[in-house]
Each structure stands twice: as structure tokens, then as C-alpha cells.
Motif scaffolding. Structure first.
Motif, PDB file in Angstrom:
ATOM      1  N   ASP A   2       0.814  -1.219   0.000  1.00 23.03           N
ATOM      2  CA  ASP A   2       0.000   0.000   0.000  1.00 23.03           C
ATOM      3  C   ASP A   2       0.843   1.262   0.000  1.00 23.03           C
ATOM      4  N   ILE A   3       1.895   1.305   0.813  1.00 25.89           N
ATOM      5  CA  ILE A   3       2.712   2.511   0.934  1.00 25.89           C
ATOM      6  C   ILE A   3       3.501   2.809  -0.346  1.00 25.89           C
ATOM      7  N   ASN A   4       3.681   1.791  -1.192  1.00 22.22           N
ATOM      8  CA  ASN A   4       4.466   1.971  -2.415  1.00 22.22           C
ATOM      9  C   ASN A   4       3.622   2.194  -3.668  1.00 22.22           C
ATOM     10  N   SER A  34       6.179  -2.376   8.171  1.00 19.54           N
ATOM     11  CA  SER A  34       6.773  -2.048   9.468  1.00 19.54           C
ATOM     12  C   SER A  34       8.160  -1.434   9.367  1.00 19.54           C
ATOM     13  N   HIS A  35       8.647  -1.214   8.147  1.00 18.99           N
ATOM     14  CA  HIS A  35      10.016  -0.731   7.980  1.00 18.99           C
ATOM     15  C   HIS A  35      10.130   0.613   7.270  1.00 18.99           C
ATOM     16  N   LEU A  36       9.039   1.122   6.740  1.00 19.59           N
ATOM     17  CA  LEU A  36       9.073   2.406   6.055  1.00 19.59           C
ATOM     18  C   LEU A  36       8.227   3.425   6.810  1.00 19.59           C
ATOM     19  N   PRO A  37       8.697   4.656   6.908  1.00 17.66           N
ATOM     20  CA  PRO A  37       7.926   5.685   7.614  1.00 17.66           C
ATOM     21  C   PRO A  37       6.714   6.123   6.807  1.00 17.66           C
ATOM     22  N   THR A  38       5.661   6.507   7.502  1.00 11.25           N
ATOM     23  CA  THR A  38       4.466   7.046   6.860  1.00 11.25           C
ATOM     24  C   THR A  38       4.272   8.488   7.324  1.00 11.25           C
ATOM     25  N   PRO A  39       3.555   9.305   6.553  1.00  8.67           N
ATOM     26  CA  PRO A  39       3.368  10.718   6.921  1.00  8.67           C
ATOM     27  C   PRO A  39       2.679  10.925   8.260  1.00  8.67           C
ATOM     28  N   SER A  40       1.901   9.933   8.703  1.00 10.09           N
ATOM     29  CA  SER A  40       1.140  10.101   9.940  1.00 10.09           C
ATOM     30  C   SER A  40       1.865   9.573  11.177  1.00 10.09           C
TER      31      SER A  40
END
Length: 323
Positions: free
Chosen positions: A93-95, A162-168
Motif C-alpha cells: 500500500d505505501i508503495n 513495518s520498515h518504512l515511515p508514513t506521513p502520519s
């Protein structure tokens, strides 16, 4: 003085790599004999692509970060496509919002290199070298890119979240993510300065404009963002520049914007609001040379995380699928 100390950091890294085992050696001249056109082909490809699509540099930098920050490191696993049996990193989802220009750039470079020196240059080396060249094109700092990586053979979407930062994410949690990968708080803040170029989709921040966190925004700026993102629900591609002052130049304006409430994402405001990161924001806002020094050091460190060399990994014939 800053450039002097940075020189010795890179010199130390060079010596460290020189003493590595034979099957795990990265060098600055790795392709001198096997593909002497490597550097020129990368430069020509990134130049033509950046001119045609000015968002390519920021897109490629983001792709590089999302590849190297994972536990498997800089192995170009982010480029692999999903199969009927496995959902790949790029489809996590994040990518899903990773811009296509970055993927297209790697494909163009790989195609040119395969014609010039078949089965020689890895996709991970292409991504690393192209990212550095694009950053310098925008005025960013130069840092040496050691070569000789091999491409990974696995890519799992389940290993991404669990390894990449998200804006929130709160700053404390993002700091911990980077600390686990060996980065200091100062280096994390410097890497966040990558937001001095590129853009963010409205869906990543628009809810922050209408709740209590809106107090972090400059009021006039918040109104401008709301206007720019008014139709984001019907047009999910709507986006705004991360740095409204110099959006196409790699500089320290991003850090100068944060105290003024001109950050876009919640994590941007968090950098200035958190007492552990604010001092570095203030330092980088005043001293661009210091920002460049730390950023170059952090990027160099990032590019070496868990790389596969020698008999580990492979040199993919196509960057989107294993051989």
C-alpha cells in the motif's frame, strides 16, 4: 572544514571496503573494464529523462529510499513485479504512490546498458548511481557511489509496512525506524530534507487541515492547501510541492519553511515540533553546508546497507523480474 571531514569519512569507508573479503567488495571503478561506458550512459539517461520529466529526480530519490531502507537493503527488490504466487514490494500500500517516472528511468538505463555491455550491470547499481547523479543535477551534494551490487531474488509486500515511515507516524517512531538501520537522529533529519524537492498527494495530508493538528500550519498556507486539494476525492492524483519556495532545487529551504508553518505533511511539522529533532532543523535552516555534509554522509551509508555482492544475488536481465 565540513568538506575536509567529509573527505576523511569517505576515505575511511573506501579503506574499509578495500579490506572486505573478495566476494563482498564494492569499488568506485567496478565497471572500468567490463563496462567502461557505465557512468556516461547513466549521465546521459538521467539528463534526458529529467529534462523531459522534471519530477524524475524526486521520484527516483523516493524509490531509492524505499528500496534501501528495508531489511534486505539496496538490492533493487522494489523494482520486481508481483507474480501469480507472490505480491511484491512495489504493490504494498505505501508503495502504490511511487511515481512511474523513476521506474521508467531505470528501465531506460538498463536497456542502454544491456545493449552496450550485456549481463554486466545490476539494477541496484543503476538505481544507486542514477539517484546520486539526479541529486547533483538539482544542486545537491556529491557523494561517491561504490559499485558491484547484485540484485535480490525476492520481493515481498508483507515485509514493507513495518520498515518504512508514513506521513502520519509520530517522530519518535520514525526516529526508531532509522535508528534500527544505523542512522543517528541528525542523519534522519538530514534525509528528511529530501522533501526539499518533489510533491505529496493531497490524500496524505488533507485530513490534517481540518482537525486539531491544523494549528501547526500557517493559516494562509492551510487555506491554500485546502483550495488546491478541494477535488482530491474525485481526483486522487492531486498533489502539491513539498517545498513551495524552491520546489525544483535541492537546498535547505525545506528546513527554513518548517518554523514558518509551511510544511506539508504531519511528519514535516513533527520535525520542528519534537525537541529531539528541532535543533537539527534549526541548524540545517541556517547552514546549508552542514545539511549537505550530513545528507551526503547519510545517503552514502544508506547506499551500502545490506548490499549483495559476489555470488550472492544476481544481475537481472530485466529489472522487473528475476532471471
Amino acid at each position: 572544514m565540513a568538506s575536509f571531514s567529509l573527505f576523511f569519512f569517505f576515505l575511511f569507508t573506501t579503506l574499509l571496503l578495500s579490506f572486505s573479503s573478495a566476494n563482498a567488495r564494492l569499488t568506485l571503478d567496478f565497471y572500468n573494464d567490463t563496462c567502461p561506458q557505465f557512468s556516461q550512459i547513466i549521465r546521459d539517461t538521467v539528463t534526458s529523462k529529467q529534462i523531459a520529466s522534471p519530477t524524475t529526480a524526486a521520484a527516483t530519490l523516493r524509490l531509492f529510499l524505499h528500496d534501501c531502507l528495508l531489511p534486505n537493503g539496496c538490492d533493487a527488490s522494489i523494482l520486481l513485479s508481483s507474480t501469480a504466487f507472490s505480491k511484491a514490494e512495489r504493490d504494498a500500500d505505501i508503495n502504490l504512490s511511487l511515481p512511474g517516472d523513476a521506474f521508467d528511468l531505470v528501465v531506460r538505463a538498463k536497456t542502454a546498458l544491456e545493449l552496450s555491455c550485456p549481463n554486466t550491470v545490476s539494477c541496484s547499481d543503476i538505481l544507486s548511481a542514477a539517484t546520486r547523479d539526479l541529486l547533483t543535477m538539482l544542486g545537491g551534494p556529491f557523494f561517491p557511489v561504490f559499485l558491484g551490487r547484485r540484485d535480490g531474488r525476492t520481493s515481498l509486500a508483507s515485509a514493507v509496512s513495518s520498515h518504512l515511515p508514513t506521513p502520519s507516524m509520530p517522530i519518535s517512531q520514525i526516529t526508531q525506524l532509522f535508528a534500527k538501520r544505523g542512522f543517528t537522529v541528525e542523519e534522519f533529519v538530514a534525509l528528511s530534507g529530501a522533501h526539499t524537492v518533489g510533491f505529496s498527494h493531497c490524500s496524505e495530508f488533507v485530513t490534517n487541515l481540518s482537525n486539531n493538528t491544523s494549528s501547526s500550519y500557517n493559516p494562509r498556507y492551510a487555506q491554500g492547501l485546502q483550495k488546491a486539494c478541494a477535488d482530491y476525492k474525485t481526483n486522487p492524483t492531486l498533489s502539491v510541492f513539498n517545498d513551495i519556495m524552491t520546489p525544483n532545487k535541492f537546498d535547505n529551504a525545506y528546513f527554513q519553511n518548517l518554523p514558518k508553518g509551511l510544511g506539508v505533511l504531519k511528519s514535516d511539522h513533527g520535525l520542528y515540533g519534537d525537541p529531539s529533532t528541532r535543533p537539527f532543523v534549526e541548524t540545517f535552516a541556517k547552514d546549508q553546508n552542514r545539511f549537505f555534509q550530513v545528507f551526503a554522509r547519510a545517503m552514502h551509508k544508506l547506499s551500502l546497507l545490506n548490499v549483495q555482492t559476489g555470488r550472492k544475488g544476481e544481475i537481472r536481465r530485466r529489472c522487473d523480474q528475476i532471471n
